[in-house]
Design an enzyme around this catalytic site. Structure first.
Site, PDB file in Angstrom:
ATOM      1  CD  GLU A  61     -24.037 -12.826 -23.400  1.00 30.17           C
ATOM      2  OE1 GLU A  61     -23.553 -12.462 -22.297  1.00 30.17           O
ATOM      3  OE2 GLU A  61     -23.517 -12.532 -24.494  1.00 30.17           O
TER       4      GLU A  61
ATOM      5  CG  ASN B   3     -24.726 -14.190 -27.663  1.00 35.18           C
ATOM      6  OD1 ASN B   3     -25.783 -14.459 -27.106  1.00 35.18           O
ATOM      7  ND2 ASN B   3     -23.635 -13.843 -27.001  1.00 35.18           N
TER       8      ASN B   3
ATOM      9  CE  LYS C  28     -22.771  -9.672 -27.057  1.00 35.38           C
ATOM     10  NZ  LYS C  28     -22.171 -10.523 -26.006  1.00 35.38           N
TER      11      LYS C  28
ATOM     12  CD  GLU D 143     -19.624 -12.712 -26.490  1.00 34.21           C
ATOM     13  OE1 GLU D 143     -20.623 -12.574 -27.194  1.00 34.21           O
ATOM     14  OE2 GLU D 143     -19.409 -12.021 -25.474  1.00 34.21           O
TER      15      GLU D 143
ATOM     16  CB  CYS E 233     -23.718  -9.118 -22.846  1.00 38.24           C
ATOM     17  SG  CYS E 233     -22.434  -8.966 -21.592  1.00 38.24           S
TER      18      CYS E 233
ATOM     19  CG  ASN F 291     -22.932 -14.821 -19.401  1.00 40.39           C
ATOM     20  OD1 ASN F 291     -22.769 -15.757 -18.629  1.00 40.39           O
ATOM     21  ND2 ASN F 291     -23.973 -14.747 -20.216  1.00 40.39           N
TER      22      ASN F 291
HETATM   23  N1  CDV Z   1     -20.743 -11.211 -22.821  1.00 42.27           N
HETATM   24  C1  CDV Z   1     -20.274  -9.965 -23.025  1.00 42.27           C
HETATM   25  O1  CDV Z   1     -20.641  -9.308 -23.996  1.00 42.27           O
HETATM   26  N2  CDV Z   1     -19.366  -9.523 -22.112  1.00 42.27           N
HETATM   27  C2  CDV Z   1     -18.723  -8.245 -22.238  1.00 42.27           C
HETATM   28  C3  CDV Z   1     -17.327  -8.256 -21.632  1.00 42.27           C
HETATM   29  C4  CDV Z   1     -16.412  -9.102 -22.392  1.00 42.27           C
HETATM   30  C5  CDV Z   1     -16.744  -6.864 -21.615  1.00 42.27           C
HETATM   31  C6  CDV Z   1     -19.505  -7.145 -21.566  1.00 42.27           C
HETATM   32  O2  CDV Z   1     -19.659  -6.084 -22.179  1.00 42.27           O
HETATM   33  O3  CDV Z   1     -19.916  -7.291 -20.415  1.00 42.27           O
END
Ligand code: CDV
Length: 308
Positions: A47, A107, A124, A143, A169, A194
């Protein structure tokens, strides 16, 4: 019969704020070249793989953040990545911040075939964090300020000899992400992430980050009979330590390859897409065993509604 796709999960270490797109692209190309040496068909990047994870800072005027977004793909700066992949004869999947022509901020993750054409684009869906400045936090996770949730939902594309889906993510923590793709016959899910180790709303979860990461991806793979490729941008980026532990997970739920550093590292697995059938045609034969008539609340409501 077997349908093998050799997949490289190209984990990245941190990208600091002062690092340019050209710096990042150089690292991505080095990982592609490693992938080619290992016979990869497809290399998956994390990501926001072109920049630092900028939602950790808040700006009052969002246009000050415009420079973190890509307005075209490929661009002058990312064209060398596309050229290198085509020359090496492999495809890739890349996460980045996208500013669309009609002014939307997403994203985004794309899927690029071996001829350099973009065959899939995913925005996303589950956007974590907060929408307003929270000055008391050690770092922001804004975000929800910087990205709109993808309106199209989860797609599955015919590519690389199979059915390929993408998520990003936080999506990997939600069973619905996998299931929607599962219902479209997905065989290979690509997911960049991330994940800061320090979870500000509840620090007791910090030591469980690696466990939760594996837990959700292994469950999603098994329950839908699909390969899952989870790829981190890990290490200490602008003072924020983030999880590595990129992994390639089989339809059995077993981890078949896992990163052992939190830096730039390629892990490779030969993914037999026909392995998916062992699960899709037995325990998780959806047509035979699912009971959608009792699953109504899953799409009818968002939060909890108590029966009493
Ligand atoms: N980049 C993300 O989506 N990070 C989230 C954190 C904030 C919980 C994750 O689910 O890893």
């Amino acid at each position: 019969m077997s349908r093998i796709v050799t997949v490289g999960a190209a984990q990245m270490g941190p990208i600091q704020r002062e690092h340019s797109r050209a710096d990042a692209v150089k690292r991505l190309i080095a990982l592609l070249e490693q992938g080619a040496r290992h016979g990869c068909d497809l290399v998956v990047f994390p990501e926001l793989a072109l920049t630092t994870f900028f939602p950790r800072w808040f700006v009052d005027d969002i246009s000050e953040a415009d420079h973190w977004y890509e307005r075209e793909m490929p661009s002058r700066e990312t064209q060398p990545l596309f050229d290198a992949a085509r020359k090496l004869g492999l495809g890739f999947s890349l996460g980045y911040a996208e500013y669309t022509k009609d002014g939307h901020r997403f994203n985004t993750q794309i899927l690029v075939e071996r001829d350099g054409s973009i065959v899939g684009r995913y925005h996303k869906v589950h956007i974590p964090g907060h929408e307003h400045h929270e000055p008391d936090r050690p770092f922001q996770h804004a975000e929800r300020y910087y990205f709109e949730p993808g309106p199209e939902g989860f797609g599955v594309w015919k590519a690389f000899g199979g059915r390929v889906g993408m998520m990003i993510c936080n999506d990997r923590r939600w069973p619905e992400s996998y299931r929607v793709m599962g219902l479209k016959g997905v065989e290979l899910i690509l997911c960049g992430y991330n994940t800061p180790i320090h979870y500000v709303p509840d620090p007791s979860q910090d030591i469980l980050q690696g466990f939760h990461n594996a837990l959700v991806m292994q469950s999603g793979a098994y329950q839908n009979g699909t390969w899952v490729v989870g790829v981190a941008k890990g290490g200490v980026e602008e003072g924020v330590d983030s999880l590595g532990q990129s992994a390639i997970i089989a339809p059995s739920g077993q981890i078949v390859a896992q990163a052992f550093t939190s830096g730039d590292e390629l892990l490779v697995a030969r993914c037999d897409l026909d392995w998916c059938l062992k699960y899709k045609e037995t325990l998780f034969d959806f047509e035979r065993y699912r009971r959608p008539e009792v699953y109504g609340p899953i799409t009818a409501q968002r939060g909890v509604v108590l029966d009493d």
